[in-house]
Write a protein that holds these residues in place. Structure first.
Motif, mmCIF file in Angstrom:
data_model
loop_
_atom_site.group_PDB
_atom_site.id
_atom_site.type_symbol
_atom_site.label_atom_id
_atom_site.label_comp_id
_atom_site.label_asym_id
_atom_site.label_seq_id
_atom_site.Cartn_x
_atom_site.Cartn_y
_atom_site.Cartn_z
ATOM 1 N N TYR A 98 55.275 56.617 -28.564
ATOM 2 C CA TYR A 98 56.234 55.764 -29.270
ATOM 3 C C TYR A 98 56.889 56.544 -30.410
ATOM 4 C CZ TYR A 98 57.928 51.795 -32.086
ATOM 5 O OH TYR A 98 58.695 50.925 -32.813
ATOM 6 N N MET A 143 57.486 47.223 -29.173
ATOM 7 C CA MET A 143 57.704 48.672 -29.081
ATOM 8 C C MET A 143 58.888 48.933 -28.152
ATOM 9 S SD MET A 143 54.139 50.754 -29.304
ATOM 10 C CE MET A 143 53.409 50.373 -27.781
ATOM 11 N N LEU A 198 55.790 56.441 -21.662
ATOM 12 C CA LEU A 198 55.244 55.320 -22.438
ATOM 13 C C LEU A 198 55.235 54.050 -21.592
ATOM 14 C CD1 LEU A 198 54.319 54.027 -25.124
ATOM 15 C CD2 LEU A 198 56.704 53.808 -25.770
ATOM 16 N N HIS A 218 59.830 58.060 -23.382
ATOM 17 C CA HIS A 218 59.936 56.607 -23.204
ATOM 18 C C HIS A 218 59.463 56.188 -21.800
ATOM 19 C CE1 HIS A 218 62.684 52.856 -24.035
ATOM 20 N NE2 HIS A 218 61.442 52.533 -23.744
ATOM 21 N N LEU A 276 62.577 50.453 -29.330
ATOM 22 C CA LEU A 276 63.037 51.730 -28.777
ATOM 23 C C LEU A 276 64.437 51.587 -28.168
ATOM 24 C CD1 LEU A 276 59.917 53.378 -27.085
ATOM 25 C CD2 LEU A 276 61.252 54.238 -28.999
#
Ligand code: HEM
Length: 128
Positions: free
Chosen positions: A16, A84, A39, A36, A88
């Motif tokens: 993150y 999160m 993630l 990303h 983003l």
């Protein structure tokens, strides 16, 4: 399974931060997008491991009278993942609400970690 949960949490926080830093820098390059994407894959393991820990301990949870805290833990855990992801995307787009979402994500993350430590399972809980 709780160890998988902890590993995926640590990985999620690192990825993150990396994705945020690269998105904030802007410009060309895929480093932000790459971290990303990894993630997002990590979210699956994070949610899966949390749910398995929850399901495996359902009997104990029912007997302990602490259902509400477990319910909150699951809810907050899912909220962290959602926040999160939203922060983003907003950071990537350079949207004005990105900073607010980041702050809310971090606050909810801290509450979730606190709840996880407060609840009895796992190596972190036994340290306190
Ligand atoms: C980014 C999101 C999340 C964070 C930061 C987080 C954090 C933690 C932490 C720190 C623990 C305690 C581990 C220990 O004591 O060693 C924990 C335990 C747990 N988590 Fe999560 N978690 C997240 C997401 C989730 C999700 C999505 C679920 C369910 C779907 C979940 C369910 C659980 C359960 C059931 C436990 C065991 C609670 C206990 O100690 O008795 N978590 N989590």
């Amino acid at each position: 399974m709780i160890h998988l949960h902890l590993t995926t949490i640590v990985l999620a926080v690192i990825l993150y931060v990396i994705a945020l830093v690269f998105y904030q820098k802007g410009g060309e390059g895929n480093a932000g997008k790459m971290s990303h994407m990894i993630l997002r894959a990590d979210y699956i393991f994070l949610i899966f491991s949390g749910l398995i820990v929850y399901i495996q301990n359902m009997e104990g949870i029912g007997a302990s009278g602490g259902h509400m805290m477990y319910g909150l833990k699951v809810l907050f855990g899912l909220a962290v993942v959602a926040l999160m992801e939203m922060s983003l995307i907003k950071t990537q787009k350079g949207s004005g609400s990105a900073n607010t979402l980041k702050i809310i994500a971090i606050i909810v993350l801290v509450i979730t970690v606190g709840l996880g430590i407060y609840l009895p399972l796992g190596p972190l809980s036994s340290m306190f």
